[in-house]
Design a protein around this motif. Structure first.
Motif, PDB file in Angstrom:
ATOM      1  N   THR A 206      18.707  47.921  80.044  1.00 46.54           N
ATOM      2  CA  THR A 206      18.488  47.939  78.594  1.00 46.54           C
ATOM      3  C   THR A 206      17.998  49.313  78.137  1.00 46.54           C
ATOM      4  OG1 THR A 206      17.995  45.566  78.552  1.00 46.54           O
ATOM      5  CG2 THR A 206      17.196  46.882  76.708  1.00 46.54           C
ATOM      6  N   SER A 238      21.146  42.844  87.915  1.00 51.74           N
ATOM      7  CA  SER A 238      21.788  42.765  86.616  1.00 51.74           C
ATOM      8  C   SER A 238      22.979  43.709  86.648  1.00 51.74           C
ATOM      9  CB  SER A 238      20.818  43.163  85.502  1.00 51.74           C
ATOM     10  OG  SER A 238      21.414  43.010  84.228  1.00 51.74           O
ATOM     11  N   ALA A 240      25.968  45.781  84.426  1.00 50.27           N
ATOM     12  CA  ALA A 240      26.494  46.259  83.153  1.00 50.27           C
ATOM     13  C   ALA A 240      27.999  46.478  83.312  1.00 50.27           C
ATOM     14  CB  ALA A 240      25.790  47.547  82.735  1.00 50.27           C
ATOM     15  N   ARG A 261      25.768  39.175  84.382  1.00 52.54           N
ATOM     16  CA  ARG A 261      26.739  40.157  83.910  1.00 52.54           C
ATOM     17  C   ARG A 261      26.669  40.310  82.392  1.00 52.54           C
ATOM     18  NH1 ARG A 261      30.804  41.749  86.906  1.00 52.54           N
ATOM     19  NH2 ARG A 261      32.261  41.800  85.147  1.00 52.54           N
ATOM     20  N   SER A 262      26.920  41.525  81.935  1.00 53.33           N
ATOM     21  CA  SER A 262      27.000  41.789  80.501  1.00 53.33           C
ATOM     22  C   SER A 262      27.837  43.045  80.288  1.00 53.33           C
ATOM     23  CB  SER A 262      25.596  41.936  79.889  1.00 53.33           C
ATOM     24  OG  SER A 262      24.894  43.004  80.511  1.00 53.33           O
ATOM     25  N   ARG A 263      27.782  43.594  79.113  1.00 51.94           N
ATOM     26  CA  ARG A 263      28.640  44.689  78.665  1.00 51.94           C
ATOM     27  C   ARG A 263      28.327  45.985  79.421  1.00 51.94           C
ATOM     28  NH1 ARG A 263      24.266  43.459  76.225  1.00 51.94           N
ATOM     29  NH2 ARG A 263      22.824  45.067  75.463  1.00 51.94           N
ATOM     30  N   SER A 269      25.145  45.459  71.289  1.00 56.12           N
ATOM     31  CA  SER A 269      25.129  44.001  71.324  1.00 56.12           C
ATOM     32  C   SER A 269      23.741  43.536  70.916  1.00 56.12           C
ATOM     33  CB  SER A 269      25.462  43.483  72.726  1.00 56.12           C
ATOM     34  OG  SER A 269      25.325  42.080  72.773  1.00 56.12           O
ATOM     35  N   THR A 271      22.472  40.666  72.047  1.00 61.05           N
ATOM     36  CA  THR A 271      21.934  39.828  73.113  1.00 61.05           C
ATOM     37  C   THR A 271      21.250  40.692  74.175  1.00 61.05           C
ATOM     38  OG1 THR A 271      24.010  39.898  74.342  1.00 61.05           O
ATOM     39  CG2 THR A 271      23.718  38.110  72.750  1.00 61.05           C
ATOM     40  N   ASP A 272      20.217  40.120  74.793  1.00 59.06           N
ATOM     41  CA  ASP A 272      19.519  40.832  75.863  1.00 59.06           C
ATOM     42  C   ASP A 272      20.374  40.835  77.128  1.00 59.06           C
ATOM     43  OD1 ASP A 272      17.325  41.224  74.228  1.00 59.06           O
ATOM     44  OD2 ASP A 272      16.347  39.347  74.878  1.00 59.06           O
ATOM     45  N   ARG A 273      20.149  41.827  77.953  1.00 56.87           N
ATOM     46  CA  ARG A 273      20.853  41.856  79.231  1.00 56.87           C
ATOM     47  C   ARG A 273      20.267  40.795  80.159  1.00 56.87           C
ATOM     48  NH1 ARG A 273      24.560  45.549  80.118  1.00 56.87           N
ATOM     49  NH2 ARG A 273      24.691  47.412  78.785  1.00 56.87           N
ATOM     50  N   PRO A 274      21.109  39.979  80.780  1.00 59.12           N
ATOM     51  CA  PRO A 274      20.593  38.928  81.662  1.00 59.12           C
ATOM     52  C   PRO A 274      20.303  39.453  83.060  1.00 59.12           C
ATOM     53  CG  PRO A 274      22.968  38.774  81.538  1.00 59.12           C
ATOM     54  CD  PRO A 274      22.569  39.907  80.625  1.00 59.12           C
TER      55      PRO A 274
END
Length: 476
Positions: A206, A238, A240, A261-263, A269, A271-274
């Protein structure tokens, strides 16, 4: 160059002698068998005399020859042309020799500067790529797409955190070449600093987002960031937008770490990173990589991931270094990689390495440390007990025999596990005494006991000491 000079003057021989800091001058001649010591005393004296002459001033007083001194990066070079019999060395020849020597000196200096610049560039590239020394249990490989660069847009990193956990990162910037390498170096440094501050993969990514949006070329970079506890195998991670890590268990079962997983970086975005967690089991192998390893034209990415998973499964009983080489070689396309590739491997738990004084009182702590490591490896208690007894005998022999003349010496114990075997080496600095069973029938049984308990036992002796190798098969 020397051959050209010989042909130009139809000389019998041409030699170049560099007088530097070495004990003997360096000699290069048209006769490759000739060295400084092979030259006659008279010729060596002539060359030494030429060394003291003004630079780029040709001298032809010597019988049958002409020479000139010029500047060399390592000192002074003397160029000597041995003329054929009755061949005069005219004023035009002297001018030509001085001109050629001047060009040669300039060329040598330019080459020296280029070599220095290249070494500096390589040192800087190595510095931005990743750590020179890895924690125990890790292996890495790196292949840039653009040559002669040693780095590209991909990177790996391991960060030892204050609490003993290890941050592990593999990332991939868009593009390759020098521009991608400069972006990569900044992202790697920022990610390392953030991990040391937060020790949380999701928070690290993040914060790295905020850095990436302000760094030209960093948008859409992908990163896998994890924090590993080497004592328990617990992995918080995590991703990206990065390809999933692969965990191959000792029995060959494979798991993709496709949670958390995230962008990619720098993509806005709300949304928070998971984050996600995974417990790496005993003797399992963790693989992190960039898409250059698995991505191929006209093939789905999943096909490449399946191939690399199979490669790790087949090599799970190899050492990590062997496995890293096999994966890189086996996954390489016929024409070589056309994209940057970074690969990081970890096998849990990492190898055990103990250096201890050659004193009998140290055997108990060593045995305790080895017992705990075998438990973390998930070794069956009966097999573990055999290993402890055999290793104890080897360590006792190293203390008693290997250091009987060197009481202040040290003994090294190293242990590593693969899917099917445990390998140990015990190293000392001395030579074992040849067993004499007739003198004392109650002694000299240690080696027999080791061979009875282990699958394989080797003893290698030399002037540097003795190395005992122990190997135990792990039943499935």
């Amino acid at each position: 160059m020397l051959v050209t000079l010989r042909e130009l003057w139809q000389a019998t021989q041409v030699c170049a002698v560099v007088f530097g800091d070495a004990d003997s001058p360096a000699v290069v001649t048209t006769d490759p068998e000739l060295s400084w010591d092979d030259l006659s005393a008279a010729r060596r004296q002539e060359l030494a005399t030429l060394r003291e002459k003004p630079l780029l001033t040709s001298v032809a007083e010597q019988a049958g020859g002409a020479g000139i001194a010029l500047e060399h990066p390592d000192g002074t070079m003397v160029l000597f042309v041995e003329l054929a019999e009755n061949r005069p060395f005219t004023e035009q020849d002297q001018t030509l020799l001085a001109l050629l020597a001047g060009h040669l000196g300039q060329g040598l200096n330019r080459i020296h500067q280029i070599d220095q610049q290249r070494e500096t560039a390589l040192a800087l590239q190595r510095a931005i790529l990743g750590p020179a020394e890895l924690p125990a249990g890790f292996a890495v490989r790196y292949a840039p797409a653009t040559r002669p660069l040693k780095v590209g847009g991909d990177w790996y990193d391991t960060v030892t955190l204050p609490d003993g956990r290890i941050g592990i990162v593999v990332g991939d910037c868009v593009g390759h070449g020098l521009q991608a390498a400069t972006v990569m170096g900044q992202l790697r440094s920022a990610c390392r600093a953030l991990l040391l501050q937060t020790a949380d993969p999701a928070q690290t990514l993040t914060a790295l987002d905020r850095f990436a949006v302000r760094l030209p070329g960093a948008t859409c970079a992908t990163v896998f960031c994890g924090v590993l506890d080497p004592a328990t195998g617990d992995l918080a991670y995590s991703s990206a937008g990065h390809p999933p890590a692969v965990v191959t268990h000792a029995d060959g079962t494979a798991v993709l770490l496709d949670q958390g997983r995230s962008r990619p970086l720098g993509v806005r975005s709300r949304t928070d990173r998971p984050a996600a967690h995974y417990a790496v089991p005993a003797r399992a192998t963790l693989l992190l990589y960039t898409d250059g390893l698995v991505e191929r034209r006209r093939q789905p990415l999943t096909a490449g991931i399946d191939r690399v998973t199979t490669a790790v499964q087949q090599g799970r009983d190899d050492t990590l270094e062997e496995l890293a080489d096999d994966v890189m070689d086996g996954m390489a396309p016929a024409g070589g990689y056309d994209d940057d590739v970074a690969l990081l491997l970890y096998r849990h738990p990492g190898p055990l390495e103990l250096d201890f004084p050659a004193e009998p009182t140290r055997l108990a702590p060593v045995r305790s440390a080895l017992r705990g490591w075998l438990a973390r490896c998930g070794i069956d208690p009966s097999v573990a007990q055999n290993i402890l007894v055999a290793a104890g005998e080897a360590c006792a022999n190293a203390i008693e025999h290997g250091h009987r003349h060197r009481p202040a010496g040290t003994v090294r114990l190293q242990a590593a596990a693969t899917a099917d075997d445990v390998h140990l080496t015990i190293t000392d600095r001395g030579l074992w005494r040849t067993p004499q069973p007739a003198d004392n029938p109650h002694r000299g049984r240690g080696l027999n006991l080791m061979r009875a308990l282990m699958t394989e036992v080797t003893v290698t002796t030399g002037t540097a000491g003795t190395i005992v190798g122990l190997q135990a098969r792990i039943p499935r």
